[in-house]
Design an enzyme around this catalytic site. Structure first.
Site, PDB file in Angstrom:
ATOM      1  N   HIS A  67     -33.418  88.068-104.352  1.00  0.00           N
ATOM      2  CA  HIS A  67     -32.417  88.763-103.541  1.00  0.00           C
ATOM      3  C   HIS A  67     -32.650  90.266-103.741  1.00  0.00           C
ATOM      4  O   HIS A  67     -33.083  90.695-104.812  1.00  0.00           O
ATOM      5  CB  HIS A  67     -31.034  88.360-104.069  1.00  0.00           C
ATOM      6  CG  HIS A  67     -29.879  88.840-103.264  1.00  0.00           C
ATOM      7  ND1 HIS A  67     -29.400  90.124-103.348  1.00  0.00           N
ATOM      8  CD2 HIS A  67     -29.084  88.202-102.370  1.00  0.00           C
ATOM      9  CE1 HIS A  67     -28.357  90.258-102.545  1.00  0.00           C
ATOM     10  NE2 HIS A  67     -28.143  89.103-101.936  1.00  0.00           N
TER      11      HIS A  67
ATOM     12  N   ASP B 152     -31.123  86.112-112.686  1.00  0.00           N
ATOM     13  CA  ASP B 152     -30.090  86.238-111.660  1.00  0.00           C
ATOM     14  C   ASP B 152     -29.518  84.836-111.437  1.00  0.00           C
ATOM     15  O   ASP B 152     -30.131  83.996-110.780  1.00  0.00           O
ATOM     16  CB  ASP B 152     -30.723  86.807-110.385  1.00  0.00           C
ATOM     17  CG  ASP B 152     -29.739  86.829-109.218  1.00  0.00           C
ATOM     18  OD1 ASP B 152     -28.624  86.322-109.375  1.00  0.00           O
ATOM     19  OD2 ASP B 152     -30.129  87.350-108.157  1.00  0.00           O
TER      20      ASP B 152
ATOM     21  N   GLN C  42     -26.484  81.957-107.910  1.00  0.00           N
ATOM     22  CA  GLN C  42     -26.373  80.643-107.260  1.00  0.00           C
ATOM     23  C   GLN C  42     -26.370  79.526-108.293  1.00  0.00           C
ATOM     24  O   GLN C  42     -25.599  78.566-108.177  1.00  0.00           O
ATOM     25  CB  GLN C  42     -27.552  80.436-106.282  1.00  0.00           C
ATOM     26  CG  GLN C  42     -27.631  81.478-105.179  1.00  0.00           C
ATOM     27  CD  GLN C  42     -26.466  81.413-104.199  1.00  0.00           C
ATOM     28  OE1 GLN C  42     -25.804  80.394-104.045  1.00  0.00           O
ATOM     29  NE2 GLN C  42     -26.209  82.525-103.536  1.00  0.00           N
TER      30      GLN C  42
ATOM     31  N   LYS D 169     -18.801  83.789-105.718  1.00  0.00           N
ATOM     32  CA  LYS D 169     -19.532  82.587-105.295  1.00  0.00           C
ATOM     33  C   LYS D 169     -19.097  81.377-106.133  1.00  0.00           C
ATOM     34  O   LYS D 169     -19.415  80.240-105.819  1.00  0.00           O
ATOM     35  CB  LYS D 169     -21.036  82.802-105.451  1.00  0.00           C
ATOM     36  CG  LYS D 169     -21.559  83.921-104.569  1.00  0.00           C
ATOM     37  CD  LYS D 169     -23.023  84.165-104.805  1.00  0.00           C
ATOM     38  CE  LYS D 169     -23.455  85.532-104.358  1.00  0.00           C
ATOM     39  NZ  LYS D 169     -23.740  85.625-102.933  1.00  0.00           N
TER      40      LYS D 169
ATOM     41  N   CYS E 113     -30.727  89.092 -97.391  1.00  0.00           N
ATOM     42  CA  CYS E 113     -31.064  90.077 -98.439  1.00  0.00           C
ATOM     43  C   CYS E 113     -32.299  89.627 -99.215  1.00  0.00           C
ATOM     44  O   CYS E 113     -32.344  89.744-100.448  1.00  0.00           O
ATOM     45  CB  CYS E 113     -29.903  90.305 -99.404  1.00  0.00           C
ATOM     46  SG  CYS E 113     -28.461  90.998 -98.621  1.00  0.00           S
TER      47      CYS E 113
HETATM   48  N1  PMP Z   1     -28.516  87.328-106.246  1.00  0.00           N
HETATM   49  C1  PMP Z   1     -28.386  86.236-105.507  1.00  0.00           C
HETATM   50  C2  PMP Z   1     -29.330  85.090-105.719  1.00  0.00           C
HETATM   51  C3  PMP Z   1     -27.382  86.164-104.548  1.00  0.00           C
HETATM   52  O1  PMP Z   1     -27.255  85.064-103.793  1.00  0.00           O
HETATM   53  C4  PMP Z   1     -26.511  87.266-104.383  1.00  0.00           C
HETATM   54  C5  PMP Z   1     -25.419  87.251-103.336  1.00  0.00           C
HETATM   55  N2  PMP Z   1     -25.864  86.889-102.059  1.00  0.00           N
HETATM   56  C6  PMP Z   1     -26.685  88.376-105.196  1.00  0.00           C
HETATM   57  C7  PMP Z   1     -27.697  88.382-106.120  1.00  0.00           C
HETATM   58  C8  PMP Z   1     -25.796  89.586-105.098  1.00  0.00           C
HETATM   59  O2  PMP Z   1     -24.506  89.264-105.466  1.00  0.00           O
HETATM   60  P1  PMP Z   1     -23.311  90.302-105.226  1.00  0.00           P
HETATM   61  O3  PMP Z   1     -23.441  90.777-103.817  1.00  0.00           O
HETATM   62  O4  PMP Z   1     -22.099  89.500-105.454  1.00  0.00           O
HETATM   63  O5  PMP Z   1     -23.486  91.390-106.239  1.00  0.00           O
END
Ligand code: PMP
Length: 404
Positions: free
Chosen positions: A121, A198, A201, A224, A362
């Site tokens: 991401h 990270d 998920q 999430k 993203c």
């Molecule tokens: N890493 C992953 C794998 C994600 O799915 C997301 C959210 N789409 C993020 C990072 C970023 O999370 P946040 O926008 O809540 O900081």
């Protein structure tokens, strides 16, 4: 413990609503999950009955709120197998990664390498790009195979004497691939590199034990995980947190301040400058305690069964391209539809009450890897039902008729 989806579903007020004349079929939980009443109530109860700023009060409400805030930290710690003082509250995963990258960057030099993967991401790419721009560190990206798995052999070969950090997602938000985190961490550790996982998920869909993984840093967001927005978690091994410089300066993070010197508080408070997201932390604690009352392996099995059911119904659809077919993957279905832009697919599905995400998620390097600029993505949560899986598949067939 068994898992009763209808009973659990009834705890989510929003799932009662209609969208465009259809019952809502919410398949966007990977972007942000809906909230159970337990979370909503915990947050409003805090504001209704005992609210004040934390940590600096001598009055009853301040002490009660501090206690609730620190209990939330303890819930998070237990949830991931960490010590309480190894849990830093942040605004979200994004802020947590920025915090680590900025801190680690203070010790890096031009030519040092950061190893990421092609399935990251942007939250786990851009903060490291800052270090490339500012310091001349080199970013490398471990390749992803056609089925959406990490090429571990290639990744292993990319870890070398200049590798300082290996940062990767535990579960891809696009492919649903679950990466062998312990194995990757062991490879990185053998080369003396720091590791950041990270877990945005993964932490939703599986039990995570940061100590068993042996990760230096593990991050995730509350929203999430059926909790609120505005709150996230940075887990750091105590000695790794201690060697990180503070990220932001202000109240709460210092021990003493004079006109010509400062000393810092111990972590985690050293990384929590200013008034934290008090109500949101309490909400996250409530989400975790609520999840702890459920059979999480049964939930994972339920979500996988929904995914398999949808795939089965779509098996004859030759206009559909599924992106991400790793064995054992989580319940995230990314796809493109022949002749249709993903945005159009999502908008037409919405007419049938089906909420999916569409775009680059993203994850532009990953999109490029698969030769697409966007995809549609249906992501399943614990509240989704077989009937919803069927409604989604049926709506997708109807959507296709607009383009076929
Ligand atoms: N890493 C992953 C794998 C994600 O799915 C997301 C959210 N789409 C993020 C990072 C970023 O999370 P946040 O926008 O809540 O900081």
């Amino acid at each position: 413990m068994a898992f009763d989806v209808e009973a659990v579903r009834a705890e989510f007020p929003i799932l009662q609503r209609q969208v465009n004349g259809h019952p809502l079929v919410y398949l966007d939980s990977a972007a942000s999950a809906q909230k159970p009443q337990a979370v909503i109530s915990a947050m409003s109860r805090a504001m209704e009955t005992s609210y004040a700023n934390v940590h600096r009060g001598l009055h009853t409400l301040a002490n009660e709120t501090t206690e609730a805030f620190e209990q939330a930290r303890a819930s998070v710690a237990r949830f991931i197998g960490a010590e309480t003082d190894e849990v830093v509250f942040t605004k979200g995963a994004t802020e947590a990664i920025n915090l680590v990258a900025a801190g680690v960057g203070a010790r890096l030099q031009a030519g040092d390498e950061i190893l990421l993967t092609q399935m990251e991401h942007h939250a786990n790419i851009v903060p490291w790009h800052f270090l490339r721009e500012r310091l001349g560190v080199v970013l490398r990206f471990a390749p992803v195979t056609d089925t959406g798995e990490l090429d571990l052999a290639a990744m292993g070969e990319m870890i070398g004497p200049r590798t300082r950090v290996v940062a990767f997602s535990h579960m891809s938000n696009v492919l649903g691939t679950i990466n062998p985190a312990a194995e990757i961490i062991a490879m990185a550790k053998a080369a003396g590199a720091l590791t950041l996982v990270d877990g945005c998920q993964a932490v939703v869909h599986q039990m995570v034990d940061v100590k068993a993984l042996d990760a230096n840093f593990y991050v995730f967001s509350g929203h999430k995980l059926y909790g609120p927005t505005g709150i996230g978690v940075l887990y750091g091994k105590r000695e790794r947190l201690e060697e990180l410089p503070p990220y932001q300066g202000g109240g709460e993070m210092i021990a003493t301040v004079t006109e010509d010197a400062i000393t810092y508080a111990d972590s985690p408070h050293r990384f929590e400058a200013g008034t934290p997201a008090i109500i949101e932390a309490i909400g996250l604690g409530a989400a975790i305690e609520w999840l702890n009352g459920l059979d999480r392996p049964a939930i994972a099995a339920h979500e996988s069964a929904l995914y398999a059911r949808v795939l089965d119904q779509l098996s004859g659809a030759n206009w559909l391209r599924v992106i991400g077919e790793a064995p054992g993957k989580g319940a995230i279905l990314s796809f493109t539809m022949e002749g249709a832009h993903a945005h159009d697919v999502a908008q037409i599905l919405d007419r049938y009450g089906v909420a999916v995400r569409a775009g680059a998620h993203c994850a532009e390097p990953l999109m490029r890897r698969f030769g697409v600029t966007s995809s549609a993505r249906a992501s399943f949560g614990l509240y989704n039902t077989e009937a919803e899986a069927d409604a989604f598949a049926a709506a997708l067939f109807k959507t296709q008729t607009f383009f076929g």
